[in-house]
Design a protein around this motif. Structure first.
Motif, PDB file in Angstrom:
ATOM      1  N   ALA A 464       0.832  -1.213   0.000  1.00 43.84           N
ATOM      2  CA  ALA A 464       0.000   0.000   0.000  1.00 43.84           C
ATOM      3  C   ALA A 464       0.863   1.258   0.000  1.00 43.84           C
ATOM      4  N   THR A 465       1.960   1.225   0.750  1.00 41.87           N
ATOM      5  CA  THR A 465       2.858   2.385   0.802  1.00 41.87           C
ATOM      6  C   THR A 465       3.488   2.653  -0.559  1.00 41.87           C
ATOM      7  N   VAL A 466       3.980   1.609  -1.186  1.00 39.96           N
ATOM      8  CA  VAL A 466       4.633   1.761  -2.490  1.00 39.96           C
ATOM      9  C   VAL A 466       3.633   2.242  -3.538  1.00 39.96           C
ATOM     10  N   LEU A 467       2.425   1.644  -3.528  1.00 43.05           N
ATOM     11  CA  LEU A 467       1.420   2.027  -4.522  1.00 43.05           C
ATOM     12  C   LEU A 467       0.944   3.459  -4.306  1.00 43.05           C
ATOM     13  N   THR A 468       0.869   3.878  -3.046  1.00 41.16           N
ATOM     14  CA  THR A 468       0.487   5.259  -2.767  1.00 41.16           C
ATOM     15  C   THR A 468       1.576   6.217  -3.227  1.00 41.16           C
ATOM     16  N   ALA A 469       2.833   5.835  -2.976  1.00 39.89           N
ATOM     17  CA  ALA A 469       3.955   6.688  -3.382  1.00 39.89           C
ATOM     18  C   ALA A 469       4.037   6.838  -4.897  1.00 39.89           C
ATOM     19  N   THR A 470       3.653   5.785  -5.629  1.00 43.98           N
ATOM     20  CA  THR A 470       3.731   5.827  -7.095  1.00 43.98           C
ATOM     21  C   THR A 470       2.467   6.379  -7.735  1.00 43.98           C
ATOM     22  N   GLY A 471       1.438   6.657  -6.941  1.00 44.48           N
ATOM     23  CA  GLY A 471       0.210   7.224  -7.474  1.00 44.48           C
ATOM     24  C   GLY A 471      -0.820   6.199  -7.889  1.00 44.48           C
ATOM     25  N   ALA A 472      -0.511   4.894  -7.722  1.00 47.60           N
ATOM     26  CA  ALA A 472      -1.482   3.858  -8.091  1.00 47.60           C
ATOM     27  C   ALA A 472      -2.659   3.840  -7.125  1.00 47.60           C
ATOM     28  N   LEU A 473      -2.444   4.306  -5.897  1.00 48.29           N
ATOM     29  CA  LEU A 473      -3.512   4.437  -4.915  1.00 48.29           C
ATOM     30  C   LEU A 473      -3.573   5.889  -4.468  1.00 48.29           C
ATOM     31  N   PRO A 474      -4.764   6.384  -4.139  1.00 47.35           N
ATOM     32  CA  PRO A 474      -4.879   7.779  -3.689  1.00 47.35           C
ATOM     33  C   PRO A 474      -4.311   7.958  -2.287  1.00 47.35           C
ATOM     34  N   ASP A 475      -4.008   9.195  -1.934  1.00 46.22           N
ATOM     35  CA  ASP A 475      -3.540   9.480  -0.578  1.00 46.22           C
ATOM     36  C   ASP A 475      -4.606   9.064   0.434  1.00 46.22           C
ATOM     37  N   MET A 476      -4.146   8.491   1.530  1.00 46.83           N
ATOM     38  CA  MET A 476      -5.078   8.031   2.562  1.00 46.83           C
ATOM     39  C   MET A 476      -5.331   9.167   3.558  1.00 46.83           C
ATOM     40  N   MET A 477      -6.590   9.567   3.658  1.00 48.52           N
ATOM     41  CA  MET A 477      -7.003  10.567   4.638  1.00 48.52           C
ATOM     42  C   MET A 477      -8.012   9.902   5.568  1.00 48.52           C
ATOM     43  N   LEU A 478      -7.572   9.507   6.741  1.00 42.49           N
ATOM     44  CA  LEU A 478      -8.425   8.755   7.650  1.00 42.49           C
ATOM     45  C   LEU A 478      -9.323   9.686   8.455  1.00 42.49           C
TER      46      LEU A 478
END
Length: 643
Positions: A464-478
């Motif tokens: 999840a961290t890698v995919l978020t860093a590469t833009g494959a997943l959106p930023d997590m705002m909890l």
């Protein structure tokens, strides 16, 4: 934009989280001593329900949404009513806690799905989340049952199974007991002290058999043999019998099996004691009465230890041991699933023979035989009262070896007997009750679940961290309720953990913290032991050394190289997370770093405990040298005056 359903789930989740804390506080308040919940206070529904309603009001005010809080509270109170009806022994707070536990999970899973949708997570990520959630739901009942049993001391107002010793049997026609002590390469003075404690038993009708197996150094076993002769001479008849047997396969189980055909023919009971345990004088007298009931196959009393106040390290180990022995095991006994744990237990001799003796293939031959005994229809009893105390391993290296054996053994048992643990239509025929099956599975599977959970969680977090860093997943705002939920769950765990320690006799917060470090330090060895237990390859049985050892800082590091390396890797990853924080967002950084910190702390606790143990040994060694020098100086002065 927040979906409308999110607000409802936020309120419900916050309400249930607050209710969890409230139930924990009530449970901790209602019991001060073991089995000490007052019937009238424990069954008071009004204050518990009023507090639950108060939690709903607080959740509604904090979130601005009343519907979710109202529905969650109604479901929680209905669930508590159902739990109280199905299990009248539960306290009002216990029933509420039992109801909230599944509701919290069943609310958190759809809430988290809604959050992910709200954050525009892709479909493949949502599918993975649904698959993981499905597994959690399938395991819900299994986990709830185990949790209920482990918390029985805090939630039950009445008890059906025995939890107090019998009146002492002191009549001459009491059943003959064969006390059996297996030892290998033990300090002779240690075994002699154990035999002296047995000699002081008030019970009138017993023999003592000592099997020293495979000790090569005669200087270790000859003094024990001579002491048995002295005890017999003092008695005027032969009660103590010593056997030195070499070679003998099978470690402790092999020694106990070797003694069985050589015991007194009149003996109907076998008492097993470890070579370092000092028994209370009434051990045999207060336990033997249980066997008047022909259904009882064995009675087990707790592991307990002496000299734990001698060092900080030993105190940490001691209080890590005790909640399980004093709080958890009595709950297991209440559900007729008690098992033997190796020392300070009494077993029917004919039952040992009927099930084929002690298992030499299993690292925990003690608990293994209890499965076979229950399988043929006998029951076991676990008493929480201490009847003997042994020694804690002096080094962390030996402490973790002991726990390796205690963890791998139940996994070996699961591998061999899992077909007997299945529900009756699917499993092999046996007289094991449902609770025995479930709890044996849980005990063996727990380290495996922790291993899989740790590995899976670490991989998913990294992905999840890698995919978020590469833009494959959106930023997590909890949402803010996330942190409230985490905080309340931690608070509830701290409250219940504190009460577990106090019920086991621990009163100092510092000792509780030490015990938590000791518990965490065993995480790695429990995971490796779980893997080892799955193997069909025979595992060597390693004894716990009893000889005094000198402190060695090098041993602390060499014994914990894997844990230190893994813990250090966690710290490196935490630093890396903060370095890429602008790419993954602050919430993702905090969540991942927090998870890594908690995970890494478990591994780094091992070198911390090892260093603590070696420090205490070094201090003891220095103190002994100082005392020896002082004694020598006094001796010299005395000799000079005489001269």
């Amino acid at each position: 934009m927040m979906l409308p359903a999110r607000a409802v789930f936020d309120a419900a989740l916050l309400d249930l989280s607050l209710t969890t804390v409230a139930a924990a506080l009530f449970m901790a308040w209602q019991i001060r001593t073991p089995f000490g919940i007052d019937q009238s206070r424990g069954r008071q529904i009004l204050p518990v329900w009023a507090t639950a309603v108060g939690c709903a009001v607080a959740a509604a005010l904090l979130t601005g949404e009343s519907t979710g809080a109202l529905v969650a509270t109604i479901l929680a109170l209905l669930g508590a009513s159902l739990a109280s009806w199905a299990m009248p022994r539960l306290t009002a707070a216990g029933a509420l806690a039992l109801a909230v536990q599944p509701l919290l999970l069943l609310t958190a899973l759809p809430w988290s799905f809604v959050v992910l949708v709200d954050l525009s997570y892709p479909m493949w990520a949502l599918v993975l989340w649904v698959m993981g959630s499905t597994v959690s739901v399938l395991l819900l009942g299994f986990n709830m049952a185990g949790s209920m049993v482990r918390q029985a001391m805090l939630t039950h107002v009445s008890w059906d199974r025995p939890n107090q010793p019998m009146p002492p049997k002191l009549n001459r026609d009491a059943p003959m007991i064969s006390v059996q002590v297996a030892c290998y390469a033990e300090p002779p003075e240690l075994v002699i002290a154990t035999l002296d404690s047995v000699a002081n038993q008030t019970y009138p009708n017993f023999e003592v058999m000592v099997c020293d197996n495979n000790t090569k150094d005669e200087a270790l076993w000859r003094p024990v043999e001579a002491h048995c002769r002295r005890l017999n001479a003092k008695l005027g008849f032969e009660r103590f019998r010593f056997f030195h047997v070499a070679p003998l396969e099978g470690a402790k189980a092999g020694a106990l099996n070797w003694l069985m055909p050589r015991m007194d023919k009149r003996a109907s009971l076998v008492a097993v004691m470890d070579a370092d345990y000092l028994a209370e004088p009434d051990f045999l007298a207060k336990i033997s009465g249980f066997f008047d009931d022909p259904k009882i196959g064995y009675v087990q009393t707790p592991h307990d230890y002496r000299e734990h106040e001698a060092s900080t390290y030993l105190r940490g180990c001691y209080w890590e041991y005790m909640p399980t022995n004093k709080v958890v095991y009595p709950g297991i006994n209440e559900y007729n699933a008690a098992f033997t744990i190796g020392t300070m237990c009494i077993v029917r001799a004919n039952v040992i023979r009927e099930v084929g003796g002690w298992a030499e293939w299993c690292l925990t031959e003690d608990s293994e035989i209890s499965i076979r005994i229950r399988k043929i229809g006998y029951d076991g009893v676990y008493l929480p009262q201490t009847f003997g105390r042994g020694l804690i391993p002096e080094t962390f290296e030996d402490y973790r070896k002991q726990r390796f054996r205690w963890t791998a053994g139940p996994v070996q048992q699961l591998r061999r007997y899992w077909r007997y643990f299945l529900p009756r239509p699917f499993g092999l025929k046996s007289d094991l009750n449902t609770w025995s099956k479930l709890l044996e599975c849980q005990r063996a599977a727990d380290p495996l679940v922790k291993l899989v959970g740790t590995g899976f969680g670490f991989i998913m977090m990294m992905v999840a961290t890698v995919l978020t860093a590469t833009g494959a997943l959106p930023d997590m705002m909890l949402p803010g309720v996330t942190w409230a939920m985490i905080g309340t769950q931690l608070l509830a765990a701290v409250v219940l953990g504190w009460r577990y320690y106090t019920l086991s006799g621990c009163t100092r917060i510092s000792d509780m913290l030490l015990a938590e470090v000791a518990k965490a330090s065993l995480s790695y060895v429990q995971m490796t032991a779980a893997i080892a237990g799955l193997s069909s390859k025979p595992r060597p049985w390693t004894r716990t050394p009893k000889f005094a050892v000198a402190g060695s800082w090098q041993r602390a590091f060499t014994a914990t190289i894997p844990e230190t390396a893994i813990g250090a890797a966690h710290l490196v990853l935490i630093v890396a997370l903060f370095m890429i924080s602008p790419m993954i967002g602050g919430h993702m950084t905090l969540l991942a770093a927090g998870a890594l910190f908690l995970s890494g702390a478990r591994f780094l606790a091992a070198p911390a405990m090892a260093l603590l143990g070696e420090r205490d040994l070094t201090r003891r060694e220095a103190l002994e040298r100082e005392q020896a020098a002082r004694f020598a100086a006094i001796h010299r002065r005395t000799a000079f005056k005489i001269a």
